[in-house]
Design a protein around this motif. Structure first.
Motif, PDB file in Angstrom:
ATOM      1  N   ASN A 190       0.818  -1.209   0.000  1.00  0.00           N
ATOM      2  CA  ASN A 190       0.000   0.000   0.000  1.00  0.00           C
ATOM      3  C   ASN A 190       0.853   1.262   0.000  1.00  0.00           C
ATOM      4  OD1 ASN A 190      -2.669  -0.998  -0.110  1.00  0.00           O
ATOM      5  ND2 ASN A 190      -2.574  -1.588   2.033  1.00  0.00           N
ATOM      6  N   LEU A 224     -10.587  -8.637  -6.286  1.00  0.00           N
ATOM      7  CA  LEU A 224      -9.572  -8.049  -7.152  1.00  0.00           C
ATOM      8  C   LEU A 224     -10.205  -7.185  -8.243  1.00  0.00           C
ATOM      9  CD1 LEU A 224      -6.594  -7.858  -8.012  1.00  0.00           C
ATOM     10  CD2 LEU A 224      -6.940  -9.932  -9.356  1.00  0.00           C
ATOM     11  N   LEU A 226     -11.647  -3.981  -6.778  1.00  0.00           N
ATOM     12  CA  LEU A 226     -10.600  -3.019  -6.484  1.00  0.00           C
ATOM     13  C   LEU A 226     -10.149  -2.299  -7.748  1.00  0.00           C
ATOM     14  CD1 LEU A 226      -8.478  -5.044  -3.915  1.00  0.00           C
ATOM     15  CD2 LEU A 226      -9.663  -2.901  -3.468  1.00  0.00           C
ATOM     16  N   ARG A 227     -10.045  -3.030  -8.847  1.00  0.00           N
ATOM     17  CA  ARG A 227      -9.636  -2.420 -10.109  1.00  0.00           C
ATOM     18  C   ARG A 227     -10.687  -1.430 -10.614  1.00  0.00           C
ATOM     19  NH1 ARG A 227      -7.240  -6.376 -14.544  1.00  0.00           N
ATOM     20  NH2 ARG A 227      -6.873  -4.282 -15.422  1.00  0.00           N
ATOM     21  N   THR A 259      -7.510   0.252   0.542  1.00  0.00           N
ATOM     22  CA  THR A 259      -6.239  -0.026   1.205  1.00  0.00           C
ATOM     23  C   THR A 259      -6.276  -1.373   1.908  1.00  0.00           C
ATOM     24  OG1 THR A 259      -5.867   2.338   1.538  1.00  0.00           O
ATOM     25  CG2 THR A 259      -4.566   0.825   2.885  1.00  0.00           C
ATOM     26  N   ASN A 297      -6.545  -4.267  -0.701  1.00  0.00           N
ATOM     27  CA  ASN A 297      -5.237  -4.600  -1.272  1.00  0.00           C
ATOM     28  C   ASN A 297      -4.414  -5.440  -0.314  1.00  0.00           C
ATOM     29  OD1 ASN A 297      -5.602  -3.177  -3.691  1.00  0.00           O
ATOM     30  ND2 ASN A 297      -4.940  -1.258  -2.779  1.00  0.00           N
TER      31      ASN A 297
END
Length: 212
Positions: free
Chosen positions: A43, A134, A137-138, A146, A149
């Motif tokens: 991060n 995933l 998040l993208r 945060t 990840n």
């Protein structure tokens, strides 16, 4: 660390607490106890230079506390029991290069054990939830990216290290991140429910009247 990412007004307090708990984890499970710093470090790399400078100080403080917690015990046992401490340290290292006490398996050892960790039926939701998280998040759909990840990094680092680096395979090695797998199961289950509701409403609104 989860609290740290959501409570900026108490950053220093949580940084110290992270260091304290990581030090205790090292005393309990040796170097897997520093796993928290893997997610934290990733991060840091994803942040802007301005954000990174402040957080590096927090991580440095956490690392110092971690060292202060676990190092005295290491110094004591190597001074008081040098032979025994040296033997235990060598044994820990042998897990990386040797099949200690006959514990070994293929690179799929821990993947094959997923039904034992997460259930005979529901274990497939773990990789599904990992992929869903995933992708979210993208697409920037996660409120606390945060922490998202970090969870992906913690799970991946542990799985890859014990599957492809460490020669000794023991079912208990992976338990340290098993709770994250349960979270991934919840992510997958929630996404399935959301998709079902979304497409169910679309079907009822558009397809069902035509069928009737």
């Amino acid at each position: 660390y989860a609290r740290y990412t959501t409570r900026p007004q108490h950053c220093w307090r949580y940084a110290v607490l992270i260091g304290l708990l990581a030090g205790c984890a090292i005393l309990n499970k040796w170097l897997t106890g520093i796993l928290v710093y893997a997610g934290w470090g990733i991060n840091l790399l994803l942040q802007t230079p301005q954000q990174r400078r402040a957080e590096i100080l927090h991580m440095a403080a956490a690392v110092m506390v971690t060292v202060l917690v676990f190092l005295p015990w290491q110094l004591y046992i190597h001074h008081r029991f040098p032979e025994e401490a040296a033997y235990e340290a060598a044994l820990n290292n042998r897990h990386l290069w040797e099949r200690v006490e006959g514990h070994w398996g293929t690179n799929f050892f821990y993947l094959d054990a997923f039904p034992e960790y997460f259930g005979e039926i529901g274990w497939f939701l773990v990789p599904a939830g990992f992929v869903v998280l995933l992708l979210q998040l993208r697409k920037r759909r996660i409120p606390n990216a945060t922490l998202g990840n970090a969870m992906l990094v913690w799970f991946s680092v542990t799985f890859v290290f014990f599957s492809y680096v460490a020669t000794t395979k023991i079912i208990g090695f992976f338990y340290i991140v098993a709770p994250l797998g349960i979270i991934f199961m919840a992510v997958a289950g929630y996404e399935m429910q959301r998709q079902f509701q979304l497409y169910g409403r679309q079907f009822l609104a558009h397809k069902l009247p035509a069928v009737l």
